[in-house]
Design an enzyme around this catalytic site. Structure first.
Site, PDB file in Angstrom:
ATOM      1  N   CYS A   1     -10.464  45.870  45.550  1.00  0.00           N
ATOM      2  CA  CYS A   1     -10.266  44.556  44.920  1.00  0.00           C
ATOM      3  C   CYS A   1      -8.847  44.340  44.413  1.00  0.00           C
ATOM      4  O   CYS A   1      -8.306  43.235  44.488  1.00  0.00           O
ATOM      5  CB  CYS A   1     -11.247  44.384  43.767  1.00  0.00           C
ATOM      6  SG  CYS A   1     -12.969  44.648  44.223  1.00  0.00           S
TER       7      CYS A   1
ATOM      8  N   ASP B   1     -16.618  47.279  39.580  1.00  0.00           N
ATOM      9  CA  ASP B   1     -18.059  47.158  39.345  1.00  0.00           C
ATOM     10  C   ASP B   1     -18.890  47.684  40.502  1.00  0.00           C
ATOM     11  O   ASP B   1     -19.899  48.362  40.302  1.00  0.00           O
ATOM     12  CB  ASP B   1     -18.429  45.690  39.101  1.00  0.00           C
ATOM     13  CG  ASP B   1     -18.001  45.208  37.733  1.00  0.00           C
ATOM     14  OD1 ASP B   1     -17.155  45.876  37.109  1.00  0.00           O
ATOM     15  OD2 ASP B   1     -18.500  44.164  37.287  1.00  0.00           O
TER      16      ASP B   1
ATOM     17  N   CYS C   1     -10.760  42.026  40.686  1.00  0.00           N
ATOM     18  CA  CYS C   1     -12.202  42.233  40.553  1.00  0.00           C
ATOM     19  C   CYS C   1     -12.781  41.508  39.342  1.00  0.00           C
ATOM     20  O   CYS C   1     -12.085  40.814  38.613  1.00  0.00           O
ATOM     21  CB  CYS C   1     -12.515  43.724  40.513  1.00  0.00           C
ATOM     22  SG  CYS C   1     -11.768  44.566  39.124  1.00  0.00           S
ATOM     23  N   ASP C   2     -14.063  41.747  39.119  1.00  0.00           N
ATOM     24  CA  ASP C   2     -14.863  40.919  38.227  1.00  0.00           C
ATOM     25  C   ASP C   2     -14.319  40.791  36.804  1.00  0.00           C
ATOM     26  O   ASP C   2     -14.304  39.708  36.238  1.00  0.00           O
ATOM     27  CB  ASP C   2     -16.284  41.478  38.148  1.00  0.00           C
ATOM     28  CG  ASP C   2     -17.001  41.451  39.477  1.00  0.00           C
ATOM     29  OD1 ASP C   2     -16.369  41.105  40.488  1.00  0.00           O
ATOM     30  OD2 ASP C   2     -18.195  41.794  39.515  1.00  0.00           O
ATOM     31  N   LYS C   3     -13.924  41.887  36.181  1.00  0.00           N
ATOM     32  CA  LYS C   3     -13.561  41.834  34.767  1.00  0.00           C
ATOM     33  C   LYS C   3     -12.065  41.671  34.531  1.00  0.00           C
ATOM     34  O   LYS C   3     -11.655  41.323  33.425  1.00  0.00           O
ATOM     35  CB  LYS C   3     -14.073  43.089  34.045  1.00  0.00           C
ATOM     36  CG  LYS C   3     -15.572  43.321  34.202  1.00  0.00           C
ATOM     37  CD  LYS C   3     -16.387  42.094  33.854  1.00  0.00           C
ATOM     38  CE  LYS C   3     -17.868  42.290  34.107  1.00  0.00           C
ATOM     39  NZ  LYS C   3     -18.232  42.491  35.523  1.00  0.00           N
TER      40      LYS C   3
ATOM     41  N   CYS D   1     -15.156  41.148  46.692  1.00  0.00           N
ATOM     42  CA  CYS D   1     -16.429  40.887  47.377  1.00  0.00           C
ATOM     43  C   CYS D   1     -16.452  39.450  47.895  1.00  0.00           C
ATOM     44  O   CYS D   1     -16.033  38.519  47.213  1.00  0.00           O
ATOM     45  CB  CYS D   1     -17.593  41.139  46.432  1.00  0.00           C
ATOM     46  SG  CYS D   1     -17.666  42.840  45.834  1.00  0.00           S
TER      47      CYS D   1
ATOM     48  N   GLU E   1     -24.765  45.862  34.894  1.00  0.00           N
ATOM     49  CA  GLU E   1     -25.419  45.005  35.881  1.00  0.00           C
ATOM     50  C   GLU E   1     -26.541  45.760  36.573  1.00  0.00           C
ATOM     51  O   GLU E   1     -26.470  46.971  36.755  1.00  0.00           O
ATOM     52  CB  GLU E   1     -24.402  44.519  36.918  1.00  0.00           C
ATOM     53  CG  GLU E   1     -23.332  43.630  36.329  1.00  0.00           C
ATOM     54  CD  GLU E   1     -22.297  43.197  37.346  1.00  0.00           C
ATOM     55  OE1 GLU E   1     -22.369  43.658  38.504  1.00  0.00           O
ATOM     56  OE2 GLU E   1     -21.414  42.405  36.981  1.00  0.00           O
TER      57      GLU E   1
ATOM     58  N   SER F   1     -25.305  41.310  38.853  1.00  0.00           N
ATOM     59  CA  SER F   1     -24.146  41.073  39.708  1.00  0.00           C
ATOM     60  C   SER F   1     -24.196  39.644  40.223  1.00  0.00           C
ATOM     61  O   SER F   1     -25.264  39.040  40.348  1.00  0.00           O
ATOM     62  CB  SER F   1     -24.169  42.046  40.888  1.00  0.00           C
ATOM     63  OG  SER F   1     -23.342  41.594  41.928  1.00  0.00           O
TER      64      SER F   1
END
Length: 561
Positions: free
Chosen positions: A51, A83, A124-126, A196, A448, A474
């Protein structure tokens, strides 16, 4: 040259700061550079996953843009927790924690070194919400730049994303595919660096960075491998100094109206439920009062107009080829759903930017729909309340075919227990899988549950069972899933009192979740309940558990502004 060098003067100007200048000369500064605005280029970089693999490269292009605009850029890193790699492991406890750590590290680095402005690059996510939280916390001129989505994989004519690999595990455990078929999906589902590929958490937050006005319009959808991604990096470097000249800072951008626009966009695209937590946290940092009640009110009016995975069949790169996020925002704007006077980091309102933006002359190909004839007539996410979640819970109804479910509770004190039950075939149609003690304080870190949810869907039970948890999901999750239950089990929330065999009713239409037992029985159980001991007595996880607030408050760790 841009004349905004104010803050950094206290660090680098004058005789008394000669030693400070010596340090920067050692990293390449010239005499002329000390007269220029100092721009931090924050790269959330790591080789521990795809990511953020390329963000240092993007930082070079951002610095080019800064230089073109008359500033000088210096790159600094922050941490990354991937993640996807930590899913279903003890490492997932560090995922949400990393969001707040990222904001803290940015505050420490850039306030300690006196930068005048900065560009944050996240993948990425965070990393993304962490950077956005820091933007409004520091309130220096700043622009957000997304690292970009990975390209989708292909298995013959079938477009693959990482969601397919997670669900293939459940299919294999259920005997539906062979180990060789699972291996083939594993090998093909993630062919490039980037995030993703569906509208999971990373792409959701990237999309919302545009809706919030914190990123350049159009910058969210180009893939990580695209030349346009690098072009947006250069443009972001130029834009941050323009924002500084205009006096545009993130707290002028992140108003109630901006959060409102982001919420509308989230619901219209059936994006990740994690975005609820992150928008609450961003609003918290900005001092904007925005609650689950606001989300609930908006969600009851906005239909889903995007057929993006997991709610639909398309990936982020498919959205990109028809115009990207602005095509969604313009539909919402023309239908009257957005608040057009919200300011953006470009120095103009989102309404003015969208008025000028024209979509490419390509058909929408079923990727996007009109507000009048939507992909789904209801919102992508519903806020639930009831005696099982007095302070609220979230349900991703945009990725489920059923909005109502009533079933029998099977209770597990942790994700690992629940996954073993799914793998062993113990979960049957009509069950409500309750996973508790996975909340912000209880886990700690609110992990998650994708490993469990994907296994349930992969086993063919996605619409036959429901899952309720005080943890998170997720963005790749689909099916009848309720998360963020507040209060959580660890602080004595009603989810701690559920027993095997209890009946639970979930209604995504009305927004209710009900534990169907008499109030007297609930009170009897409450009197007999004792809080579990903390799982950690020292270190980061213990510190986080002591500080973190509940999910309905965004799971933040700082006091209100």
């Amino acid at each position: 040259m841009v004349k905004i060098k104010v803050r950094s003067s206290a660090w680098y100007d004058g005789v008394d700061n000669a030693s400070h200048r010596s340090y920067l000369r050692a990293v390449g500064f010239t005499e002329e550079d000390f007269a220029k605005p100092l721009v931090g280029v924050l790269a959330a970089w790591s080789e521990l996953g795809p990511c953020n693999y390329h963000t240092l490269d993007l930082a070079r292009y951002v610095k080019e843009g800064v230089k073109e605009a008359g500033g000088v850029g210096l790159t600094a890193p922050t941490i990354v927790v991937n993640d996807g790699i930590n899913m279903g492991t003890p490492g997932m406890r560090y995922s949400l924690i990393s969001r707040d750590l990222i904001a803290d590290t940015i505050e420490a680095q850039f306030n300690a070194h006196g930068v005048d402005a900065w560009v944050g690059i996240g993948g990425c996510d965070k990393t993304q919400p962490g950077i956005m939280m820091a933007m409004v916390r520091l309130d220096l001129p700043a622009v957000y730049l997304y690292g970009g989505t990975a390209e989708a994989g292909w298995l013959g004519e079938r477009e693959l994303t990482i969601e397919d690999t997670f669900e293939a595990v459940g299919s294999y455990l259920a005997g539906k595919i062979t180990l060789e078929e699972l291996k083939r999906i594993e090998e093909l589902s993630f062919p490039t660096y980037g995030t993703c590929q569906g509208l999971f958490t990373a792409n959701t937050m990237a999309m919302l960075s545009e809706a919030l006005g914190l990123a350049l319009l159009g910058s969210a959808s180009p893939p990580a491998t695209s030349a346009r991604r690098r072009a947006y990096a250069v443009a972001s470097g130029r834009a941050v100094l323009k924002a500084a000249e205009l006096g545009v800072t993130p707290r002028r951008v992140v108003t109630y109206d901006a959060i409102y626009n982001a919420a509308v966009t989230l619901f219209a695209t059936a994006g990740s439920t994690n975005a609820i937590l992150h928008l609450l946290a961003i609003a918290h940092e900005a001092g904007v009062k925005f609650t689950l009640d606001d989300f609930d009110e908006i969600s009851r009016r906005v239909p889903v107009i995007a057929a993006l995975r997991p709610a639909g069949p398309y990936a982020m790169q498919d959205l990109d080829r028809i115009g990207g996020v602005p095509r969604i925002l313009k539909k919402l704007y023309k239908a009257g759903f957005l608040r057009p006077e919200a300011l953006t980091v470009e120095g103009e309102t989102i309404g003015k930017l969208l008025e000028r933006w024209q979509p490419p002359a390509v058909p929408e190909d079923g990727i996007l729909y009109s507000v009048e004839k939507p992909y789904k007539p209801y919102s992508g996410i519903r806020i639930l309340r009831g005696n099982l979640a007095p302070d609220g819970a979230v349900m991703k109804i945009g990725a489920a075919d059923k909005l109502k479910f009533e079933g029998t509770a099977k209770v597990y004190n942790g994700e690992a227990e629940a996954f073993k039950a799914v793998a062993a075939g113990e979960i049957k149609p009509g069950d409500v899988v309750v996973i508790r003690y996975e909340g912000p304080k209880g886990a700690p870190g609110m992990p998650e549950m994708l490993k469990v949810t994907a296994a349930i869907v992969g086993a063919g039970l996605g619409e036959a069972v429901a899952l309720v948890t005080d943890g998170r999901f997720s963005g790749a999750t689909r099916g009848i899933m309720v998360g963020h239950v507040a209060p959580e089990a660890a602080v004595g929330g009603p989810i701690a009192l559920v027993e095997n065999g209890d009946k639970i009713a979930i209604d995504g239409e009305t927004g209710r979740i009900t534990l169907q037992i008499p109030q007297e029985e609930l009170e009897r159980r409450r009197k007999n309940w004792t809080p579990p001991p903390p799982k950690y007595s020292g270190g980061l996880l213990a510190k986080y558990a002591a500080l973190v607030q509940q999910a309905d408050k965004g799971a933040v760790t700082t006091p209100p502004r």
